[in-house]
Design a protein around this motif. Structure first.
Motif, mmCIF file in Angstrom:
data_model
loop_
_atom_site.group_PDB
_atom_site.id
_atom_site.type_symbol
_atom_site.label_atom_id
_atom_site.label_comp_id
_atom_site.label_asym_id
_atom_site.label_seq_id
_atom_site.Cartn_x
_atom_site.Cartn_y
_atom_site.Cartn_z
ATOM 1 N N LEU A 77 -13.592 41.561 -27.973
ATOM 2 C CA LEU A 77 -14.165 40.532 -27.107
ATOM 3 C C LEU A 77 -13.750 39.134 -27.560
ATOM 4 O O LEU A 77 -13.444 38.264 -26.739
ATOM 5 C CB LEU A 77 -15.686 40.649 -27.069
ATOM 6 C CG LEU A 77 -16.241 41.869 -26.338
ATOM 7 C CD1 LEU A 77 -17.748 41.944 -26.496
ATOM 8 C CD2 LEU A 77 -15.854 41.822 -24.878
ATOM 9 N N PHE A 78 -13.741 38.934 -28.861
ATOM 10 C CA PHE A 78 -13.349 37.650 -29.426
ATOM 11 C C PHE A 78 -11.894 37.335 -29.069
ATOM 12 O O PHE A 78 -11.550 36.197 -28.752
ATOM 13 C CB PHE A 78 -13.560 37.697 -30.936
ATOM 14 C CG PHE A 78 -13.523 36.366 -31.632
ATOM 15 C CD1 PHE A 78 -14.185 35.273 -31.125
ATOM 16 C CD2 PHE A 78 -12.839 36.222 -32.821
ATOM 17 C CE1 PHE A 78 -14.164 34.054 -31.770
ATOM 18 C CE2 PHE A 78 -12.800 35.014 -33.484
ATOM 19 C CZ PHE A 78 -13.463 33.930 -32.960
ATOM 20 N N CYS A 79 -11.027 38.342 -29.087
ATOM 21 C CA CYS A 79 -9.623 38.150 -28.704
ATOM 22 C C CYS A 79 -9.484 37.882 -27.212
ATOM 23 O O CYS A 79 -8.664 37.072 -26.792
ATOM 24 C CB CYS A 79 -8.801 39.385 -29.076
ATOM 25 S SG CYS A 79 -8.482 39.547 -30.820
ATOM 26 N N ALA A 80 -10.274 38.581 -26.410
ATOM 27 C CA ALA A 80 -10.159 38.461 -24.961
ATOM 28 C C ALA A 80 -10.677 37.116 -24.452
ATOM 29 O O ALA A 80 -10.147 36.573 -23.485
ATOM 30 C CB ALA A 80 -10.917 39.594 -24.278
ATOM 31 N N ILE A 81 -11.696 36.590 -25.096
ATOM 32 C CA ILE A 81 -12.313 35.358 -24.616
ATOM 33 C C ILE A 81 -11.410 34.146 -24.843
ATOM 34 O O ILE A 81 -11.176 33.361 -23.941
ATOM 35 C CB ILE A 81 -13.694 35.147 -25.274
ATOM 36 C CG1 ILE A 81 -14.666 36.173 -24.723
ATOM 37 C CG2 ILE A 81 -14.208 33.738 -25.042
ATOM 38 C CD1 ILE A 81 -16.013 36.170 -25.401
ATOM 39 N N GLY A 82 -10.916 33.994 -26.064
ATOM 40 C CA GLY A 82 -10.132 32.796 -26.327
ATOM 41 C C GLY A 82 -8.787 33.064 -26.968
ATOM 42 O O GLY A 82 -7.968 32.165 -27.099
ATOM 43 N N GLY A 83 -8.569 34.276 -27.399
ATOM 44 C CA GLY A 83 -7.314 34.590 -28.060
ATOM 45 C C GLY A 83 -7.275 34.231 -29.525
ATOM 46 O O GLY A 83 -6.329 34.564 -30.228
ATOM 47 N N SER A 84 -8.290 33.554 -30.005
ATOM 48 C CA SER A 84 -8.293 33.158 -31.411
ATOM 49 C C SER A 84 -8.749 34.290 -32.331
ATOM 50 O O SER A 84 -8.658 34.164 -33.544
ATOM 51 C CB SER A 84 -9.186 31.937 -31.617
ATOM 52 O OG SER A 84 -10.518 32.243 -31.232
ATOM 53 N N GLY A 85 -9.214 35.387 -31.756
ATOM 54 C CA GLY A 85 -9.635 36.531 -32.561
ATOM 55 C C GLY A 85 -8.486 37.144 -33.327
ATOM 56 O O GLY A 85 -8.642 37.594 -34.454
ATOM 57 N N PHE A 86 -7.292 37.144 -32.744
ATOM 58 C CA PHE A 86 -6.117 37.662 -33.431
ATOM 59 C C PHE A 86 -5.803 36.824 -34.660
ATOM 60 O O PHE A 86 -5.532 37.355 -35.731
ATOM 61 C CB PHE A 86 -4.913 37.701 -32.484
ATOM 62 C CG PHE A 86 -3.658 38.195 -33.145
ATOM 63 C CD1 PHE A 86 -3.495 39.536 -33.417
ATOM 64 C CD2 PHE A 86 -2.660 37.303 -33.501
ATOM 65 C CE1 PHE A 86 -2.343 40.000 -34.040
ATOM 66 C CE2 PHE A 86 -1.506 37.751 -34.121
ATOM 67 C CZ PHE A 86 -1.343 39.102 -34.390
ATOM 68 N N LEU A 87 -5.851 35.513 -34.511
ATOM 69 C CA LEU A 87 -5.600 34.617 -35.641
ATOM 70 C C LEU A 87 -6.660 34.808 -36.724
ATOM 71 O O LEU A 87 -6.344 34.845 -37.914
ATOM 72 C CB LEU A 87 -5.571 33.162 -35.165
ATOM 73 C CG LEU A 87 -5.316 32.115 -36.237
ATOM 74 C CD1 LEU A 87 -3.948 32.308 -36.862
ATOM 75 C CD2 LEU A 87 -5.436 30.723 -35.641
#
Length: 63
Positions: free
Chosen positions: A38-48
Motif C-alpha cells: 500500500l505504501f508503494c502504491a500510494i506514493g511510490g516512496s515505499g520502494f525507496l
C-alpha cells in the motif's frame, strides 16, 4: 535487555525486512508486507524506504 530489530533469516521473501519487523513487533509479517504494498502504491516512496531499510537493518547474528 531490549530486543533489537534484525532482518529475518527464516521468514523472508526478498531481504527479510518485513519478516524482521513482524518478529520485532510480534505481528504477522503478511500484514507488514501488505502495508509495504500500500505504501508503494500510494506514493511510490515505499520502494525507496524498503531499499534504505535493507541497507540499514543488520542481519541477525549467528550464535
Amino acid at each position: 535487555m531490549k530486543d533489537r530489530l534484525y532482518k529475518s533469516g527464516e521468514n523472508k521473501m526478498l531481504c527479510g525486512i518485513c519478516g524482521g519487523i513482524g518478529e520485532y513487533l510480534g505481528i504477522d509479517p503478511t500484514l507488514i508486507r501488505l502495508g509495504w504494498v500500500l505504501f508503494c502504491a500510494i506514493g511510490g516512496s515505499g520502494f525507496l524506504a524498503y531499499v534504505i531499510a535493507a541497507i540499514i537493518i543488520p542481519e541477525r547474528p549467528e550464535y
